[in-house]
Motif scaffolding. Structure first.
Motif, short mmCIF file in Angstrom:
data_model
loop_
_atom_site.label_atom_id
_atom_site.label_comp_id
_atom_site.label_asym_id
_atom_site.label_seq_id
_atom_site.Cartn_x
_atom_site.Cartn_y
_atom_site.Cartn_z
N LEU A 1 32.47 13.22 -44.21
CA LEU A 1 33.61 14.13 -44.60
C LEU A 1 34.07 14.97 -43.61
O LEU A 1 35.17 15.15 -43.08
CB LEU A 1 33.29 14.94 -46.18
N LYS A 5 37.96 15.33 -41.42
CA LYS A 5 38.74 16.62 -41.36
C LYS A 5 39.66 16.56 -40.25
O LYS A 5 39.45 16.15 -39.28
CB LYS A 5 37.88 17.82 -41.42
N GLU A 62 35.98 27.96 -52.79
CA GLU A 62 35.01 27.05 -51.87
C GLU A 62 34.50 27.78 -50.47
O GLU A 62 33.43 27.70 -50.21
CB GLU A 62 35.76 25.71 -51.53
N PRO A 342 35.58 25.86 -44.26
CA PRO A 342 36.66 24.84 -44.98
C PRO A 342 37.51 25.86 -45.56
O PRO A 342 37.41 26.55 -46.07
CB PRO A 342 35.64 24.19 -46.13
N ASN A 344 40.25 23.84 -47.20
CA ASN A 344 40.10 22.84 -48.34
C ASN A 344 39.39 21.66 -48.09
O ASN A 344 38.52 21.70 -46.86
CB ASN A 344 41.61 22.63 -48.67
N ASP A 345 39.60 20.58 -48.67
CA ASP A 345 38.74 19.38 -48.29
C ASP A 345 39.13 18.75 -47.07
O ASP A 345 38.48 17.98 -46.68
CB ASP A 345 39.12 18.31 -49.43
N SER A 348 39.99 22.96 -41.89
CA SER A 348 38.76 23.95 -41.50
C SER A 348 39.36 25.03 -40.46
O SER A 348 40.39 24.74 -39.69
CB SER A 348 37.75 23.54 -41.16
#
Ligand code: HEM
Length: 469
Positions: A1, A5, A62, A342, A344-345, A348
């Motif tokens: 993941l 990013k 998060e 982070p 969001n998903d 960063s």
């Protein structure tokens, strides 16, 4: 993941033209408003300069969870240590991390729900003694709410942990240290003379206590006192010079009392400012004593897990609600090696070694899109199992450094409220003497500690008139 990013960005910065102090005054004026304003302007992660330090403020669930978990092991909680050094007047180079680690893990055991029944008898007995003395004027004299709560909890906790030789008349000194902690942390800003003197004299008292306390002497003391002898023994058997032993003891006392007193003051303010909340909780306590518990004595000796959700559900919900509303910024961390946080998903943000991270719990706990009517105290919010967009950020933090005294702190706050509801009539006033009923509690002077300082209010206390308890 992580590979998917986008490349990490730099967080935006709040610019201030005030050297060194940076945004200090704007932050202190209205911390929650400040944090909210800049979150909307700059997004969930931004930088701010306050009193010589650069903080990265993290304001999304998060990000806060990430800071608590610290998966890259690139953060340290040594800001907490800095607070304890300032409270105990320990030279940073003398702060013994190993000793503090030992004390923290011992605290987890000493203050666990399993051990609370050992502390409870003396704690409750002393609390009742304090209530007698505070209600002795029959409400004619008014006292500061923080003094009533602080003095009562300080005395009761100290007696149950450290025994009758402990100098419990030292509360005034402790309070001076606590209320001046931000200035003790930044000594360049005119050292607070009275607080420095209070720290010196409290350390001297603690020194006498450390020398004198003898824990094996069952003839001299009741068996159920001295709930925390091991903590004192560890400090005494360390190789530190006596001034540092006293400093470590005082630092520990700070962790033990400071947040509990402040949080309890918030909790009681919410109850006292709303007479309908007070009446509902009083009914619940009255009903529980006689049904769930045979008598007040049975409640006082009940294990902590029985004093809560099932037996006193409204009180439980009220405390959760006060904890939700009173969290300032839960975590402070220093970055030990460059890493990413982070946003969001996908995105960063880079943070750099030496920067401080400030996890902004208010951004979750005080937002209407997470909790309906988020800034209001709704006593039954956690009773109805209402669905919230997120769980509140815990006042006790999370991850490896989560508060080690949380079980006992919950017990202290609940017992204090239960005994007030059962035994006392209390009216609440503003400093000018006008009634504070119907007001929303307000934060006073603010510093990045886990719990805001509540604004000073006063109370008149008398024995409950409609009760035979
Ligand atoms: C309502 C009362 C209290 C609140 C809101 C509170 C909150 C906190 C918070 C937010 C932290 C830092 C967590 C972090 O940095 O991740 C902490 C740490 C700590 N607290 Fe509490 N606390 C309370 C009462 C107590 C009590 C009664 C004790 C008993 C000694 C205590 C002992 C500690 C210790 C030893 C740590 C350091 C843990 C570590 O670094 O591993 N706290 N507390």
């Amino acid at each position: 993941l992580k590979q998917d990013k986008l490349s990490a960005k730099t967080a935006p910065t709040i610019h201030s033209f005030v050297p060194w102090l940076g945004s200090f005054f704007e932050f202190c004026w209205d911390a929650q408003g400040f944090l909210r304003k800049w979150r909307f302007k700059l997004g969930p992660i931004y930088r701010v300069h306050i009193v010589g330090r650069e903080f990265v403020v993290v304001s999304h669930a998060e990000g806060i969870a990430h800071v608590m978990r610290d998966p890259q092991k690139s953060l340290t909680n040594d800001f907490n240590t800095t607070i304890l050094e300032a409270a105990g007047d320990i030279i940073p180079q003398h702060f013994d991390q190993v000793l503090f680690g030992k004390l923290a893990s011992l605290a987890l055991r000493t203050f666990s729900n399993r051990n609370v029944p050992r502390l409870a008898p003396v704690f409750n007995r002393q609390l009742l003694r304090n209530f007698n003395s505070f209600s002795s004027s029959g409400g004619r004299e008014r006292v500061s709410l923080t003094n009533f709560i602080g003095q009562s909890l300080y005395n009761s906790v100290c007696m149950s942990l450290w025994g009758p030789h402990f100098p419990i008349d030292s509360f005034a000194d402790f309070q001076l240290i606590d209320s001046n902690i931000s200035r003790l942390l930044s000594p360049m800003l005119f050292p607070p003379r009275k607080a420095v003197q209070a720290r010196k004299s409290l350390k001297a008292e603690l020194g006498k206590y450390l020398q004198r306390a003898s824990f094996g002497d069952k003839d001299e003391v009741e068996e159920d006192v001295y709930g925390a002898t091991e903590i004192v023994e560890i400090i005494r058997s360390s190789n530190l010079p006596s001034s540092d032993q006293q400093g470590v003891f005082l630092g520990f006392m700070f962790a033990l009392h400071s947040n509990s007193i402040r949080m309890s003051t918030w909790f009681m303010t919410y109850l006292l400012c709303d007479t309908s909340v007070w009446a509902r909780l009083r009914d619940e306590v009255d009903l529980a004593i006689g049904t769930e518990f045979e008598s007040l004595e049975a409640l006082l000796s009940a294990p902590p897990h029985r004093i809560g959700g099932d037996t006193l559900p409204l009180l439980d919900s009220a405390l959760k609600e006060a904890l939700r509303l009173s969290v300032a910024a839960v975590l402070m961390r220093r970055v030990t090696q460059n890493c990413e946080l982070p946003v969001n998903d996908i995105d960063s943000v880079k943070v750099t070694e030496g920067e401080y991270i400030f996890a902004n719990g208010c951004a979750i706990n005080m937002e209407d899109d997470v909790f309906e009517d988020a800034c209001s105290f709704r006593v039954d919010r956690f009773l109805k199992n209402e669905s919230h967009k997120s769980a509140p950020v815990s006042a006790f933090g999370g991850g490896a450094h989560m508060c080690k005294g949380r079980d006992f702190a919950m017990y202290e706050m609940k017992m204090f409220a239960i005994l007030c509801l059962k035994l006392l009539d209390i009216s609440i006033e503003n400093p000018d003497g006008s009634s504070a009923e119907g007001q929303s509690p307000k934060a006073d002077y603010v510093y990045p500690t886990p719990v805001f300082f509540p604004k000073e209010l006063f109370v008149r206390i008398q024995k409950r008139r409609d009760s035979t308890a």
